[in-house]
Design a protein around this motif. Structure first.
Motif, short mmCIF file in Angstrom:
data_model
loop_
_atom_site.label_atom_id
_atom_site.label_comp_id
_atom_site.label_asym_id
_atom_site.label_seq_id
_atom_site.Cartn_x
_atom_site.Cartn_y
_atom_site.Cartn_z
N TYR A 53 81.12 14.20 41.05
CA TYR A 53 81.13 14.01 39.59
C TYR A 53 80.22 15.05 38.92
N SER A 54 80.83 15.86 38.06
CA SER A 54 80.07 16.89 37.35
C SER A 54 80.16 16.75 35.83
N LEU A 55 81.00 15.84 35.35
CA LEU A 55 81.07 15.50 33.93
C LEU A 55 80.41 14.14 33.78
N LEU A 56 79.31 14.09 33.04
CA LEU A 56 78.49 12.89 33.02
C LEU A 56 78.12 12.46 31.61
N LYS A 57 77.89 11.18 31.48
CA LYS A 57 77.31 10.63 30.26
C LYS A 57 75.79 10.68 30.39
N PHE A 58 75.10 10.99 29.31
CA PHE A 58 73.63 11.00 29.31
C PHE A 58 73.18 9.88 28.37
N PHE A 59 72.73 8.78 28.96
CA PHE A 59 72.42 7.57 28.19
C PHE A 59 71.19 6.87 28.75
N PRO A 60 70.33 6.37 27.86
CA PRO A 60 70.31 6.50 26.40
C PRO A 60 69.65 7.81 25.99
N ALA A 61 70.36 8.63 25.28
CA ALA A 61 69.96 10.02 25.08
C ALA A 61 68.61 10.18 24.41
N GLU A 62 68.44 9.62 23.24
CA GLU A 62 67.19 9.80 22.51
C GLU A 62 66.01 9.18 23.25
N GLN A 63 66.20 7.99 23.77
CA GLN A 63 65.13 7.28 24.46
C GLN A 63 64.76 7.95 25.78
N ALA A 64 65.69 8.69 26.37
CA ALA A 64 65.44 9.34 27.66
C ALA A 64 64.82 10.72 27.52
N GLY A 65 64.62 11.19 26.29
CA GLY A 65 64.00 12.50 26.13
C GLY A 65 64.72 13.42 25.16
N GLY A 66 65.91 12.99 24.71
CA GLY A 66 66.61 13.73 23.68
C GLY A 66 67.13 15.08 24.09
N ALA A 67 67.40 15.90 23.08
CA ALA A 67 68.01 17.21 23.31
C ALA A 67 67.11 18.13 24.13
N ALA A 68 65.80 18.03 23.93
CA ALA A 68 64.88 18.89 24.68
C ALA A 68 64.95 18.61 26.17
N TYR A 69 65.00 17.33 26.53
CA TYR A 69 65.11 16.97 27.95
C TYR A 69 66.45 17.42 28.51
N LEU A 70 67.50 17.19 27.76
CA LEU A 70 68.82 17.56 28.24
C LEU A 70 68.95 19.07 28.42
N LYS A 71 68.34 19.83 27.52
CA LYS A 71 68.35 21.28 27.65
C LYS A 71 67.66 21.73 28.93
N SER A 72 66.59 21.04 29.31
CA SER A 72 65.84 21.41 30.51
C SER A 72 66.66 21.19 31.78
N LEU A 73 67.70 20.36 31.71
CA LEU A 73 68.54 20.12 32.88
C LEU A 73 69.57 21.21 33.09
N SER A 74 69.76 22.07 32.09
CA SER A 74 70.84 23.06 32.18
C SER A 74 70.59 24.12 33.24
N SER A 75 69.31 24.42 33.52
CA SER A 75 69.03 25.44 34.53
C SER A 75 69.26 24.96 35.96
N PRO A 76 68.64 23.82 36.37
CA PRO A 76 68.87 23.38 37.74
C PRO A 76 70.27 22.83 37.99
N PHE A 77 70.93 22.38 36.93
CA PHE A 77 72.26 21.77 37.08
C PHE A 77 73.26 22.52 36.20
N GLY A 78 73.44 23.79 36.51
CA GLY A 78 74.27 24.65 35.69
C GLY A 78 75.73 24.26 35.62
N GLY A 79 76.21 23.57 36.62
CA GLY A 79 77.63 23.21 36.63
C GLY A 79 77.92 21.84 36.06
N VAL A 80 76.91 21.16 35.56
CA VAL A 80 77.08 19.81 35.04
C VAL A 80 77.20 19.84 33.53
N ARG A 81 78.14 19.07 32.99
CA ARG A 81 78.32 18.96 31.54
C ARG A 81 78.18 17.49 31.13
N PHE A 82 77.62 17.29 29.94
CA PHE A 82 77.25 15.95 29.51
C PHE A 82 77.89 15.54 28.19
#
Length: 211
Positions: A129-158
């Motif tokens: 699974y490489s297409l994922l839901k990111f929940f709960p987005a704001e409570q889990a760290g928001g856009a800044a946290y999600l952006k930080s995942l883009s480098s180690p998980f380059g093939g994953v989309r949320f």
């Protein structure tokens, strides 16, 4: 078996916002779906948080063919099967378990499971699974946290959901690892209760124009 990305990817890339809907009365399902479609948001997630959910999905699937109705808050294999039987065209879960993986295996109905931590994402990748839901987005760290995942998980989309609104949706949609967002603001509860479908269609139109 890998995720059914061929079925899921067009849904996630077809519109910037997937409405996340909680319905208390199935009679509201069809006019609500028609309003969202009219505004440009045909893919709709109806969550299994109320007793009216499965009947709502069934009515939209039967009566609004131009809509692409999905089922959300799916927590186990039984609910996955119930949603598919009701006519759901995609299934969304806040997490991913072996039972859900088994339920989705071989199904033409794709599963969009949730993951937040690095370990959860790695486990999802192991299951294909490489297409994922990111929940709960704001409570889990928001856009800044999600952006930080883009480098180690380059093939994953949320698809981030939870606390996403008209005010911050563009922050998420600007991220390289975000395909769409999920949100309830396009169908406010008071508008659904009062049957203000024109207002919902207008809100959907605004959401559909986000980039």
């Amino acid at each position: 078996m890998p995720q059914n990305t061929d079925a899921l990817l067009p849904i996630m890339t077809g519109q910037p916002v997937i409405p996340v809907i909680v319905l208390d009365d199935a009679k509201d399902a069809v006019p609500l779906a028609k309003a969202l479609v009219a505004g440009g948001l045909p893919a709709i997630e109806i969550t299994l948080r109320t007793d009216a959910a499965l009947e709502s999905i069934r009515r939209v699937a039967d009566e609004v063919p131009e809509a692409l109705v999905g089922a959300g808050t799916i927590l186990n294999g039984t609910q996955f099967d119930q949603a598919v039987d009701a006519g759901a065209k995609f299934v969304v879960s806040p997490g991913l378990t072996p039972e859900l993986v088994d339920a989705a295996e071989g199904s033409p109905v794709p599963l969009l499971p949730g993951a937040v931590t690095s370990s959860e994402i790695m486990a999802a990748l192991e299951d294909g699974y490489s297409l994922l839901k990111f929940f709960p987005a704001e409570q889990a760290g928001g856009a800044a946290y999600l952006k930080s995942l883009s480098s180690p998980f380059g093939g994953v989309r949320f698809c981030p959901t939870g606390g996403v609104s008209a005010k911050n949706a563009d922050e998420y949609l600007a991220l390289p690892n975000v395909l769409c967002v999920g949100g309830s603001w396009v169908a406010p509860k008071d508008a659904v209760t009062s049957g203000d479908w024109d207002r919902i269609a207008a809100l959907a139109g605004e959401a559909a124009s986000l980039k």
